[in-house]
Design a protein around this motif. Structure first.
Motif, PDB file in Angstrom:
ATOM      1  N   GLY A 138       0.851  -1.257  -0.059  1.00 17.97           N
ATOM      2  CA  GLY A 138      -0.101   0.023  -0.060  1.00 17.97           C
ATOM      3  C   GLY A 138       0.802   1.216   0.257  1.00 17.97           C
ATOM      4  O   GLY A 138       2.008   1.359   0.488  1.00 17.97           O
ATOM      5  N   VAL A 139       0.232   2.283  -0.904  1.00 17.18           N
ATOM      6  CA  VAL A 139       1.506   3.524  -0.762  1.00 17.18           C
ATOM      7  C   VAL A 139       0.346   4.508  -0.520  1.00 17.18           C
ATOM      8  O   VAL A 139      -0.890   4.693  -1.282  1.00 17.18           O
ATOM      9  CB  VAL A 139       2.036   3.663  -2.170  1.00 17.18           C
ATOM     10  N   ILE A 140       0.671   5.440   0.364  1.00 18.33           N
ATOM     11  CA  ILE A 140      -0.079   6.735   0.742  1.00 18.33           C
ATOM     12  C   ILE A 140       0.851   7.911   0.296  1.00 18.33           C
ATOM     13  O   ILE A 140       1.856   7.926   0.882  1.00 18.33           O
ATOM     14  CB  ILE A 140      -0.654   6.805   2.080  1.00 18.33           C
ATOM     15  N   ILE A 141       0.464   8.941  -0.428  1.00 23.55           N
ATOM     16  CA  ILE A 141       0.923  10.158  -0.868  1.00 23.55           C
ATOM     17  C   ILE A 141       0.507  11.196   0.307  1.00 23.55           C
ATOM     18  O   ILE A 141      -0.632  11.589  -0.173  1.00 23.55           O
ATOM     19  CB  ILE A 141       1.142  10.552  -2.064  1.00 23.55           C
ATOM     20  N   VAL A 142       1.289  11.872   0.875  1.00 18.55           N
ATOM     21  CA  VAL A 142       1.074  13.074   1.787  1.00 18.55           C
ATOM     22  C   VAL A 142       1.892  14.187   1.183  1.00 18.55           C
ATOM     23  O   VAL A 142       3.027  14.014   1.054  1.00 18.55           O
ATOM     24  CB  VAL A 142       1.346  12.637   3.246  1.00 18.55           C
ATOM     25  N   PRO A 143       1.383  15.268   1.206  1.00 21.28           N
ATOM     26  CA  PRO A 143       1.911  16.560   0.798  1.00 21.28           C
ATOM     27  C   PRO A 143       3.004  17.074   1.972  1.00 21.28           C
ATOM     28  O   PRO A 143       2.914  16.690   3.196  1.00 21.28           O
ATOM     29  CB  PRO A 143       0.932  17.541   0.783  1.00 21.28           C
ATOM     30  N   LYS A 144       4.132  17.681   1.550  1.00 24.72           N
ATOM     31  CA  LYS A 144       5.192  18.176   2.300  1.00 24.72           C
ATOM     32  C   LYS A 144       4.962  19.038   3.282  1.00 24.72           C
ATOM     33  O   LYS A 144       5.514  19.312   4.297  1.00 24.72           O
ATOM     34  CB  LYS A 144       6.353  18.737   1.440  1.00 24.72           C
ATOM     35  N   SER A 145       3.743  19.584   3.251  1.00 25.60           N
ATOM     36  CA  SER A 145       3.125  20.488   4.096  1.00 25.60           C
ATOM     37  C   SER A 145       2.800  19.931   5.475  1.00 25.60           C
ATOM     38  O   SER A 145       2.752  20.705   6.611  1.00 25.60           O
ATOM     39  CB  SER A 145       1.823  21.166   3.667  1.00 25.60           C
ATOM     40  N   VAL A 146       2.721  18.566   5.374  1.00 29.09           N
ATOM     41  CA  VAL A 146       2.426  17.771   6.629  1.00 29.09           C
ATOM     42  C   VAL A 146       3.965  17.693   7.350  1.00 29.09           C
ATOM     43  O   VAL A 146       4.831  17.341   6.897  1.00 29.09           O
ATOM     44  CB  VAL A 146       1.831  16.642   6.319  1.00 29.09           C
ATOM     45  N   ALA A 147       3.886  18.122   8.545  1.00 32.75           N
ATOM     46  CA  ALA A 147       5.246  18.031   9.494  1.00 32.75           C
ATOM     47  C   ALA A 147       5.501  16.410   9.656  1.00 32.75           C
ATOM     48  O   ALA A 147       4.706  15.533   9.766  1.00 32.75           O
ATOM     49  CB  ALA A 147       4.986  18.472  10.975  1.00 32.75           C
ATOM     50  N   GLU A 148       6.785  16.011   9.198  1.00 32.63           N
ATOM     51  CA  GLU A 148       7.236  14.581   9.282  1.00 32.63           C
ATOM     52  C   GLU A 148       6.797  13.977  10.696  1.00 32.63           C
ATOM     53  O   GLU A 148       6.567  12.834  10.861  1.00 32.63           O
ATOM     54  CB  GLU A 148       8.743  14.710   9.049  1.00 32.63           C
ATOM     55  N   ILE A 191      -4.868  14.596   8.836  1.00 32.38           N
ATOM     56  CA  ILE A 191      -3.722  14.635   7.966  1.00 32.38           C
ATOM     57  C   ILE A 191      -3.946  14.709   6.635  1.00 32.38           C
ATOM     58  O   ILE A 191      -4.806  13.749   6.108  1.00 32.38           O
ATOM     59  CB  ILE A 191      -2.733  13.433   8.433  1.00 32.38           C
ATOM     60  N   ASP A 192      -3.404  15.551   5.716  1.00 27.88           N
ATOM     61  CA  ASP A 192      -4.044  15.755   4.348  1.00 27.88           C
ATOM     62  C   ASP A 192      -3.396  14.329   3.487  1.00 27.88           C
ATOM     63  O   ASP A 192      -2.029  14.231   3.810  1.00 27.88           O
ATOM     64  CB  ASP A 192      -3.395  17.045   3.555  1.00 27.88           C
ATOM     65  N   VAL A 193      -4.188  13.966   2.591  1.00 28.61           N
ATOM     66  CA  VAL A 193      -3.551  12.859   1.820  1.00 28.61           C
ATOM     67  C   VAL A 193      -3.869  13.227   0.396  1.00 28.61           C
ATOM     68  O   VAL A 193      -5.000  13.434   0.003  1.00 28.61           O
ATOM     69  CB  VAL A 193      -4.281  11.325   2.017  1.00 28.61           C
ATOM     70  N   GLU A 194      -2.970  12.901  -0.207  1.00 29.27           N
ATOM     71  CA  GLU A 194      -3.212  13.241  -1.922  1.00 29.27           C
ATOM     72  C   GLU A 194      -3.676  12.103  -2.650  1.00 29.27           C
ATOM     73  O   GLU A 194      -4.579  12.166  -3.556  1.00 29.27           O
ATOM     74  CB  GLU A 194      -1.896  13.682  -2.476  1.00 29.27           C
ATOM     75  N   SER A 195      -3.141  10.805  -2.093  1.00 24.93           N
ATOM     76  CA  SER A 195      -3.815   9.637  -2.686  1.00 24.93           C
ATOM     77  C   SER A 195      -3.321   8.495  -2.025  1.00 24.93           C
ATOM     78  O   SER A 195      -2.361   8.567  -1.100  1.00 24.93           O
ATOM     79  CB  SER A 195      -3.139   9.514  -4.147  1.00 24.93           C
ATOM     80  N   SER A 196      -4.044   7.142  -2.084  1.00 22.91           N
ATOM     81  CA  SER A 196      -3.633   6.205  -1.613  1.00 22.91           C
ATOM     82  C   SER A 196      -4.036   5.033  -2.777  1.00 22.91           C
ATOM     83  O   SER A 196      -5.329   4.859  -3.192  1.00 22.91           O
ATOM     84  CB  SER A 196      -4.361   5.943  -0.288  1.00 22.91           C
ATOM     85  N   GLU A 197      -3.220   3.800  -2.668  1.00 23.68           N
ATOM     86  CA  GLU A 197      -3.510   2.785  -3.630  1.00 23.68           C
ATOM     87  C   GLU A 197      -2.678   1.549  -3.062  1.00 23.68           C
ATOM     88  O   GLU A 197      -1.497   1.817  -2.502  1.00 23.68           O
ATOM     89  CB  GLU A 197      -3.156   3.141  -5.033  1.00 23.68           C
ATOM     90  N   VAL A 198      -3.273   0.509  -3.751  1.00 21.77           N
ATOM     91  CA  VAL A 198      -2.414  -0.740  -3.640  1.00 21.77           C
ATOM     92  C   VAL A 198      -1.595  -0.753  -4.774  1.00 21.77           C
ATOM     93  O   VAL A 198      -2.045  -0.400  -6.040  1.00 21.77           O
ATOM     94  CB  VAL A 198      -3.097  -2.004  -3.278  1.00 21.77           C
ATOM     95  N   THR A 199       0.034  -0.847  -4.731  1.00 18.73           N
ATOM     96  CA  THR A 199       0.696  -0.885  -5.937  1.00 18.73           C
ATOM     97  C   THR A 199       1.701  -1.914  -5.916  1.00 18.73           C
ATOM     98  O   THR A 199       1.823  -2.649  -4.789  1.00 18.73           O
ATOM     99  CB  THR A 199       1.366   0.632  -5.945  1.00 18.73           C
ATOM    100  N   MET A 200       2.570  -2.096  -6.910  1.00 19.93           N
ATOM    101  CA  MET A 200       3.888  -2.752  -6.975  1.00 19.93           C
ATOM    102  C   MET A 200       5.061  -1.763  -6.910  1.00 19.93           C
ATOM    103  O   MET A 200       5.350  -1.109  -7.819  1.00 19.93           O
ATOM    104  CB  MET A 200       3.674  -3.635  -8.173  1.00 19.93           C
ATOM    105  N   LEU A 201       5.890  -2.416  -5.555  1.00 18.98           N
ATOM    106  CA  LEU A 201       6.922  -1.622  -5.455  1.00 18.98           C
ATOM    107  C   LEU A 201       8.261  -2.364  -5.864  1.00 18.98           C
ATOM    108  O   LEU A 201       8.181  -3.561  -5.410  1.00 18.98           O
ATOM    109  CB  LEU A 201       6.974  -0.864  -4.103  1.00 18.98           C
ATOM    110  N   PRO A 202       9.293  -1.994  -6.553  1.00 20.03           N
ATOM    111  CA  PRO A 202      10.361  -2.676  -6.934  1.00 20.03           C
ATOM    112  C   PRO A 202      11.256  -2.883  -5.697  1.00 20.03           C
ATOM    113  O   PRO A 202      11.510  -2.139  -4.955  1.00 20.03           O
ATOM    114  CB  PRO A 202      10.824  -2.043  -8.128  1.00 20.03           C
ATOM    115  N   GLN A 203      11.943  -4.108  -5.682  1.00 23.27           N
ATOM    116  CA  GLN A 203      12.906  -4.211  -4.736  1.00 23.27           C
ATOM    117  C   GLN A 203      14.386  -3.676  -4.967  1.00 23.27           C
ATOM    118  O   GLN A 203      14.839  -3.231  -4.035  1.00 23.27           O
ATOM    119  CB  GLN A 203      13.338  -5.956  -4.827  1.00 23.27           C
TER     120      GLN A 203
END
Length: 249
Positions: A138-148, A191-203
């Motif tokens: 799963g990958v969730i994209i969050v804008p940089k405006s959110v504090a780490e 927390i603002d979220v730009e997108s979330s999806e199940v994806t395939m991440l390379p090793q």
């Protein structure tokens, strides 16, 4: 880290035209329909449908349109039966690619994918040749405006595996099955979220640092993504966001 998240962000900007947005909508609705057909129409009992439902909403697809897709999937409305197929291949520069397809015509889909590979300097591979190099996450994209620190506190507590700094965004990686719960935790925390999806991440990734090779790589990715039956293309290239944006024209 592959170019997946950066490329997804750039694609979102490019999809502003009515024609491109209509194609994105059609693909997302097809994914919602298949998720409902395979796991039922209850969002709470079907995490795949819940993820696809949220992805459709993130892309501003009207609620009634999504609900009709769910009903077609469950059989409450008449719909087309789609077959799921994954094709594997290599792009220019030895980049590994996975192509996920939902189609009502296997022969058409196979021919279209094969032609997209061969016409753009790539080649199709045997099943299993590329897929072992990727993990479903799963990958969730969050804008940089959110504090780490704020992001880490909520995401890791909810079950996220990793948070990485990807130039202009934060990338939150989760087990595929935990994506809905982590997304819900971020939403509940405001927390603002730009997108979330199940994806395939390379090793592992193939670094691309030359402009002409970047253009070759993105050309084949775009050719595959433009096919109506293709729902997603995953590739193990890595290039900077600036190079990607320049290469994408």
């Amino acid at each position: 880290m592959s170019g997946h998240s950066k490329w997804a962000t750039i694609k979102h900007k490019k999809a502003a035209t009515d024609q491109k947005r209509a194609k994105v909508f059609a693909k997302l609705i097809r994914q919602v329909e298949v998720a409902a057909r395979e796991g039922g129409g209850d969002l709470d009992a079907n995490p795949t449908l819940r993820t696809m439902f949220q992805k459709a909403r993130d892309n501003s697809i009207p609620l009634d349109t999504i609900e009709r897709a769910v009903k077609r999937g469950t059989g409450d409305l008449e719909g087309v039966v789609y077959e799921q197929i994954t094709y594997e291949g290599y792009g220019p520069n030895g980049v590994g690619m996975l192509v996920e397809v939902l189609t009502d015509n296997r022969n058409r889909a196979a021919a279209d994918v094969r032609n997209a590979f061969t016409k753009n300097g790539g080649s199709q591979a045997e099943p299993g040749a590329v897929s072992w190099q990727f993990d479903r996450k799963g990958v969730i994209i969050v804008p940089k405006s959110v504090a780490e620190d704020d992001l880490m506190l909520v995401a890791l507590e909810a079950g996220a595996e990793d948070i990485t700094d990807e130039e202009s965004i934060w990338q939150v990686v989760t087990p595929a099955t935990d994506l809905p719960d982590v997304r819900q935790a971020l939403d509940d925390a405001g927390i603002d979220v730009e997108s979330s999806e199940v994806t395939m991440l390379p090793q592992n990734t193939v670094p691309i640092t030359e402009a002409d090779k970047a253009k070759q790589t993105l050309r084949i990715v775009e050719a595959l993504e433009d096919l109506d039956d293709v729902q997603a293309v995953y590739a193990n290239f890595d290039m900077t966001a600036d190079m990607m944006e320049a290469a994408a024209g």
